[in-house]
Write an enzyme that holds these catalytic residues in place. Sequence first.
Site, PDB file in Angstrom:
ATOM      1  N   HIS A 111       1.310   2.282  -3.329  1.00  0.00           N
ATOM      2  CA  HIS A 111       0.286   3.128  -3.954  1.00  0.00           C
ATOM      3  C   HIS A 111       0.745   4.579  -4.040  1.00  0.00           C
ATOM      4  O   HIS A 111       0.316   5.326  -4.909  1.00  0.00           O
ATOM      5  CB  HIS A 111      -1.024   3.038  -3.169  1.00  0.00           C
TER       6      HIS A 111
ATOM      7  N   ASP B  39       0.871  -1.183   0.000  1.00  0.00           N
ATOM      8  CA  ASP B  39       0.000   0.000   0.000  1.00  0.00           C
ATOM      9  C   ASP B  39       0.905   1.229   0.000  1.00  0.00           C
ATOM     10  O   ASP B  39       2.019   1.171  -0.505  1.00  0.00           O
ATOM     11  CB  ASP B  39      -0.947  -0.036   1.206  1.00  0.00           C
TER      12      ASP B  39
END
Length: 479
Positions: free
Chosen positions: A326, A292
Amino acid sequence: MRKPFKVIKLSIAHLATFIMLVLTCPAMGQSEVNTSDAWAKLPSILATIKEPVFKNKTYNILDFGAKPGGIIDNTKVFEKAIQKCTKNGGGIVLVPSGKYCTGPIHLDNNVNLHLVEGAEILFNTDPSVYPIVHTSFEGTELMNYSPLIYAYNKHNVAVTGKGTLNGQGSNEQWWSWCGKNTYGWKKGMPDQKEDVNKLMDLADKGVPVAERVFGKGHFLRPNCIEFFECTQVLLQGVQIVNAPFWVIHPIKSSNVIVDGVTIKSHGPNNDGCDPEYSKNVWIKNTIFDTGDDCIAIKSGRDNDGRRVAIKSENIIVQVCKMYDGHGGVTIGSEISAGVSNVYVENCVMDSPELDRAIRIKSNSRRGGLVENVFVRNIKVGQVKESVLGIDLHYGVHGNQTGTFMPQVQNIFIENSMVKNGGLYGILAKGHAGYPIKNIRFKEVTIEKVETDYSIENVENLKFINTYINGSLMESPKNQ
């Protein structure tokens, strides 16, 4: 005699009006933030962040009965060693070379948990061994499974060394609870969705944290390392792999240093470091390779963030490397209490699996003010989507529209090079009536990007000596 007094009153009134106009007018106020002055304040901020200091006394876990090999449980051993160390005024709890299986480790005042090179702590994947404690899940406080390493309301604590902390997260353990097929979930298996919705509902209704009890029978994964309401914290040198959830989570903490850590954790929601409601956090010399956001600065979610009302501020990121993730440095999406004064410099971001370099995300349920983000001297090899991405319509967990309008202002990127910018140099989407204010790119070069910029409800975007795809950029008109 009264006439001069009235003249003075009018003068003050006019002066006050003029000051308000200066502060609120984009052309005269915030758009003219002097980044040199902002960077000049950084040394004084860093000077306030002191490393913890420990007594020169060592407590070797082998002397407390620790058994290496990765099979025998050593939870009680760690507990005894830490208790003895803190009772005697603190020092080093030493983990020698070898593999040590354990449940949660709860740190105490003046304790440095030190892993020598070749030491590996393997955390138990049985949820039942993790007691229920006051913690947080995605920006909302609750009573849930203890983090793997946990310090609550402690001072002068550290985890250091060259060893490895292994959360043992995998598609078979912890990760499938996210409810996604890519992480091992299959129809009929438990997942977090119902619990997330329940937790959000409890927070929205203002139910006290002590009554938001999850844990056994529920499926909200624990954080890996959490410093909750702590001061003077150091995390240095260790490698962290395969976390169940967020990897490093300082919450309501101050004077936190993350230095020389290596994070390799590709599970769901495996953010590398999430400072939340925290002040004076210094992240440096650290490698992020995550599932992430590499770094995600937070300040609470929706009503719970507004209840706590502690903004995150003075977050410094220096000389770090970001690979998969991300976002390289992200702010949000849980930023309801706001974020101020973020400094990012001398970092390298490069991976075909890195979506964005700098990212800000919120929505009208979350709200929050993000201001004063200063970025300089970053080198970006490759990103997928954008160099700077600001999404104030970010949507997760159902309907995300509300009346708490997010505000973003004063985002400055300087002296930076991007070799492959992906789809957009800048992708920024604000709200009508609440525009994103004051984005400035100065001395920036971006190559191999499909679209220079795509903006919506953005006010005062400036390019100064900035080149995209070889062309000198002009600031857009009619902003």
